[in-house]
Design a protein around this motif. Structure first.
Motif, PDB file in Angstrom:
ATOM      1  N   PRO A  51       1.759  16.972  -7.576  1.00 35.71           N
ATOM      2  CA  PRO A  51       2.329  18.175  -8.187  1.00 35.71           C
ATOM      3  C   PRO A  51       1.507  18.676  -9.380  1.00 35.71           C
ATOM      4  O   PRO A  51       1.350  19.888  -9.563  1.00 35.71           O
ATOM      5  N   VAL A  52       0.974  17.752 -10.176  1.00 35.68           N
ATOM      6  CA  VAL A  52       0.153  18.151 -11.320  1.00 35.68           C
ATOM      7  C   VAL A  52      -1.123  18.831 -10.839  1.00 35.68           C
ATOM      8  O   VAL A  52      -1.545  19.868 -11.357  1.00 35.68           O
ATOM      9  N   HIS A  53      -1.755  18.246  -9.828  1.00 38.37           N
ATOM     10  CA  HIS A  53      -2.978  18.831  -9.284  1.00 38.37           C
ATOM     11  C   HIS A  53      -2.711  20.213  -8.711  1.00 38.37           C
ATOM     12  O   HIS A  53      -3.460  21.162  -8.961  1.00 38.37           O
ATOM     13  N   ASP A  54      -1.646  20.333  -7.911  1.00 44.61           N
ATOM     14  CA  ASP A  54      -1.325  21.636  -7.317  1.00 44.61           C
ATOM     15  C   ASP A  54      -1.035  22.676  -8.385  1.00 44.61           C
ATOM     16  O   ASP A  54      -1.467  23.831  -8.278  1.00 44.61           O
ATOM     17  N   GLY A  55      -0.305  22.285  -9.409  1.00 45.59           N
ATOM     18  CA  GLY A  55       0.024  23.233 -10.464  1.00 45.59           C
ATOM     19  C   GLY A  55      -1.196  23.712 -11.214  1.00 45.59           C
ATOM     20  O   GLY A  55      -1.317  24.906 -11.539  1.00 45.59           O
ATOM     21  N   LEU A  56      -2.138  22.817 -11.493  1.00 48.27           N
ATOM     22  CA  LEU A  56      -3.332  23.182 -12.260  1.00 48.27           C
ATOM     23  C   LEU A  56      -4.335  23.969 -11.433  1.00 48.27           C
ATOM     24  O   LEU A  56      -5.036  24.840 -11.961  1.00 48.27           O
ATOM     25  N   HIS A  57      -4.438  23.662 -10.142  1.00 50.67           N
ATOM     26  CA  HIS A  57      -5.480  24.266  -9.316  1.00 50.67           C
ATOM     27  C   HIS A  57      -4.987  25.403  -8.425  1.00 50.67           C
ATOM     28  O   HIS A  57      -5.783  26.269  -8.057  1.00 50.67           O
ATOM     29  N   ARG A  58      -3.705  25.413  -8.088  1.00 51.32           N
ATOM     30  CA  ARG A  58      -3.219  26.439  -7.152  1.00 51.32           C
ATOM     31  C   ARG A  58      -2.094  27.275  -7.738  1.00 51.32           C
ATOM     32  O   ARG A  58      -1.627  28.214  -7.094  1.00 51.32           O
ATOM     33  N   GLY A  59      -1.654  26.932  -8.937  1.00 46.10           N
ATOM     34  CA  GLY A  59      -0.549  27.669  -9.547  1.00 46.10           C
ATOM     35  C   GLY A  59       0.745  26.879  -9.439  1.00 46.10           C
ATOM     36  O   GLY A  59       1.045  26.285  -8.393  1.00 46.10           O
ATOM     37  N   TRP A  60       1.535  26.869 -10.524  1.00 45.42           N
ATOM     38  CA  TRP A  60       2.757  26.066 -10.545  1.00 45.42           C
ATOM     39  C   TRP A  60       3.803  26.573  -9.575  1.00 45.42           C
ATOM     40  O   TRP A  60       4.705  25.831  -9.178  1.00 45.42           O
ATOM     41  N   HIS A  61       3.669  27.829  -9.136  1.00 38.95           N
ATOM     42  CA  HIS A  61       4.634  28.344  -8.158  1.00 38.95           C
ATOM     43  C   HIS A  61       4.444  27.706  -6.790  1.00 38.95           C
ATOM     44  O   HIS A  61       5.313  27.820  -5.912  1.00 38.95           O
ATOM     45  N   ILE A 106       0.821  -1.215   0.000  1.00 44.34           N
ATOM     46  CA  ILE A 106       0.000   0.000   0.000  1.00 44.34           C
ATOM     47  C   ILE A 106       0.857   1.269   0.000  1.00 44.34           C
ATOM     48  O   ILE A 106       0.556   2.223  -0.734  1.00 44.34           O
ATOM     49  N   PRO A 107       1.952   1.349   0.779  1.00 45.93           N
ATOM     50  CA  PRO A 107       2.804   2.541   0.666  1.00 45.93           C
ATOM     51  C   PRO A 107       3.398   2.748  -0.721  1.00 45.93           C
ATOM     52  O   PRO A 107       3.579   3.889  -1.146  1.00 45.93           O
ATOM     53  N   VAL A 108       3.694   1.676  -1.444  1.00 45.87           N
ATOM     54  CA  VAL A 108       4.266   1.825  -2.789  1.00 45.87           C
ATOM     55  C   VAL A 108       3.305   2.585  -3.691  1.00 45.87           C
ATOM     56  O   VAL A 108       3.680   3.556  -4.363  1.00 45.87           O
ATOM     57  N   ILE A 109       2.036   2.184  -3.725  1.00 44.01           N
ATOM     58  CA  ILE A 109       1.072   2.857  -4.596  1.00 44.01           C
ATOM     59  C   ILE A 109       0.705   4.237  -4.042  1.00 44.01           C
ATOM     60  O   ILE A 109       0.495   5.185  -4.802  1.00 44.01           O
ATOM     61  N   THR A 110       0.675   4.371  -2.710  1.00 45.45           N
ATOM     62  CA  THR A 110       0.337   5.665  -2.120  1.00 45.45           C
ATOM     63  C   THR A 110       1.411   6.706  -2.435  1.00 45.45           C
ATOM     64  O   THR A 110       1.105   7.830  -2.866  1.00 45.45           O
ATOM     65  N   ARG A 111       2.669   6.352  -2.228  1.00 45.58           N
ATOM     66  CA  ARG A 111       3.762   7.298  -2.485  1.00 45.58           C
ATOM     67  C   ARG A 111       3.875   7.587  -3.990  1.00 45.58           C
ATOM     68  O   ARG A 111       4.151   8.722  -4.397  1.00 45.58           O
ATOM     69  N   GLY A 112       3.664   6.558  -4.818  1.00 45.56           N
ATOM     70  CA  GLY A 112       3.707   6.780  -6.260  1.00 45.56           C
ATOM     71  C   GLY A 112       2.655   7.771  -6.709  1.00 45.56           C
ATOM     72  O   GLY A 112       2.939   8.726  -7.447  1.00 45.56           O
ATOM     73  N   PHE A 113       1.408   7.580  -6.268  1.00 48.77           N
ATOM     74  CA  PHE A 113       0.329   8.501  -6.611  1.00 48.77           C
ATOM     75  C   PHE A 113       0.615   9.901  -6.070  1.00 48.77           C
ATOM     76  O   PHE A 113       0.352  10.900  -6.740  1.00 48.77           O
ATOM     77  N   LEU A 114       1.158   9.951  -4.847  1.00 45.73           N
ATOM     78  CA  LEU A 114       1.389  11.250  -4.210  1.00 45.73           C
ATOM     79  C   LEU A 114       2.407  12.086  -4.980  1.00 45.73           C
ATOM     80  O   LEU A 114       2.163  13.266  -5.283  1.00 45.73           O
ATOM     81  N   PHE A 115       3.533  11.496  -5.337  1.00 45.45           N
ATOM     82  CA  PHE A 115       4.613  12.276  -5.950  1.00 45.45           C
ATOM     83  C   PHE A 115       4.464  12.422  -7.459  1.00 45.45           C
ATOM     84  O   PHE A 115       5.155  13.240  -8.065  1.00 45.45           O
ATOM     85  N   ILE A 116       3.550  11.651  -8.065  1.00 43.82           N
ATOM     86  CA  ILE A 116       3.312  11.796  -9.497  1.00 43.82           C
ATOM     87  C   ILE A 116       2.123  12.712  -9.763  1.00 43.82           C
ATOM     88  O   ILE A 116       2.194  13.625 -10.594  1.00 43.82           O
TER      89      ILE A 116
END
Length: 429
Positions: free
Chosen positions: A325-335, A312-322
């Motif tokens: 960042p894309v979600h944050d960049g699209l919704h909150r700004g890439w900065h 479970i940590p393998v898939i959780t960490r993979g989803f988190l770090f992949i």
């Protein structure tokens, strides 16, 4: 104990000894599915649902119950990760300013307020608001501008009527009379700790957000060893291991979202690359036990490695770090995307390495490497159920080919530590 959750073989009705009665799942399926969607058992013609399952793949038509269970658990994991645990749907407590007192009832403190402009997003009837005096001259002797909590009883554009949520003291009513405003209305008391993130999580968390992490037994066992203390999640790890006494390695066969993701990868990409294929037997077949031993020894020394190699940590960490960042960049700004570091890179590499093992063999990770699966394999020694081959076996080899965990030996008997009782073998037989 006999399980037959697989889809029974379809053939024409012939004279002879009566067939075995179908299992519970099949009987429920027959009772719930409309007649027009069922198969024609009299003439041996498959129905629409059976044809759809066959197009999805051999394992879907052989063991649909397992596949549906896997799909639902994978969807549940994605909902928990992308919806329940995502904090950016939380909104801070609202504030409405510029309200002027028009009338204060001297008996019980009911008030009427007016605003110069009607608010675009007004509060709702029955909502409890904290009234705050925005003018310093209305402060109490303790320096607090809070006048009290009130419930909205009437709302008409820029006019509002409120009554005290709790009975007011004469001193509080006097403060209301003395203040000329303007007043501000707060959804939450201004001196309260902001709780909108926690409130948003509680509203969405029908299922515990950490549900899959909790039932991964390797995490609980290694954490308890590293901390040298009792860990509450050991209770749930014990529950899932007890269930696996009835359904050996049932977590791997029916629940694990990483296993489902690996199946998707093998179906879409892995099966199209065959040049790296390895033999059925080799030194790699026991990697999971060596890895489990290393994780437990490291935990006893205070080093927690299960967060990198448990399922479970393998898939959780993979989803988190992949994906984060894309979600944050699209919704909150890439900065707002933090810079990547070595830990992020390691987690992403491990995630893709787990998927890439499918180039050697479908579900290579689940069969030979996963240390969480090794825990279940050890507990398979305490099983009370086991796959058995009947004397009518014709050695067609179909069960060996379809088994997702390489749990069937060349003589069609069972490697009991690897069998998940998924019954794909029974469904394809």
């Amino acid at each position: 104990m006999r399980f037959n959750w697989f889809l029974p073989f379809l053939r024409k009705s012939i004279k002879g000894p009566p067939r075995k009665s179908p299992g519970l799942i099949v009987r429920l399926w027959t009772a719930l599915i409309p007649v027009r969607l069922r198969s024609d058992t009299l003439h041996g013609k498959p129905g629409p649902l059976r044809r759809v399952l066959k197009r999805l793949g051999k394992s879907w038509s052989a063991s649909p119950f397992r596949r549906v269970s896997q799909a639902l658990c994978f969807i549940a994991f994605c909902v928990l990760f992308f919806y329940v645990c995502w904090p950016y749907s939380a909104k801070p407590a609202q504030l409405w300013t510029g309200w002027v007192p028009v009338e204060v009832n001297p008996d019980h403190g009911a008030i009427t307020l007016d605003a110069e402009h009607a608010p675009l997003n007004p509060p709702r009837l029955g909502q409890v608001l904290t009234v705050v005096d925005a003018d310093d001259s209305g402060m109490a002797g303790d320096g607090s501008p809070i006048l009290g909590q009130f419930t909205i009883t009437a709302l008409d554009g820029g006019s509002m009527s409120l009554v005290p949520a709790l009975p007011l003291t004469p001193e509080q009513i006097a403060r209301l009379n003395d203040s000329l405003g303007p007043w501000s209305l707060h959804e939450q008391s201004p001196d309260a700790w902001p709780s909108h993130y926690a409130d948003d999580l509680a509203a969405k968390e029908v299922l515990n957000a950490e549900a899959f992490l909790i039932i991964d037994p390797l995490l609980s066992i290694s954490t308890a060893l590293a901390a040298k203390a009792w860990v509450w999640s050991l209770i749930w790890a014990g529950v899932i291991l007890l269930v696996c006494i009835l359904i050996p390695r049932g977590f791997c066969g029916y629940i694990c979202p990483l296993g489902t993701l690996i199946d998707l990868f093998d179906w879409a990409i892995g099966k199209r690359v065959t040049r790296f294929a390895v033999a059925d037997d080799g030194w790699w077949v026991h990697i999971k036990y060596y890895l489990l031993m290393g994780v437990l020894i490291a935990a006893m020394g205070g080093v927690l490695l299960s967060g990198f190699v448990a399922a479970i940590p393998v898939i959780t960490r993979g989803f988190l770090f992949i994906f984060k960042p894309v979600h944050d960049g699209l919704h909150r700004g890439w900065h707002n995307v933090p810079p990547i570091n070595a830990g992020h890179v390691l987690s992403i590499v491990l995630f893709f390495a787990v998927l890439g093992l499918g180039f050697f063999k479908p579900r290579f990770w689940c069969k030979y490497v996963c240390p969480s699966g090794a825990v279940f394999s050890v507990f398979n020694l305490f099983r009370v159920t086991e796959r058995k081959v009947e004397s009518s076996c014709i050695n067609c080899n179909k069960c060996v080919e379809i088994c997702p965990f390489d749990a069937i030996k060349p003589d069609f008997t069972t490697r009991v530590t690897d069998c998940t009782l998924c019954q794909s073998c029974g469904g394809v037989c």
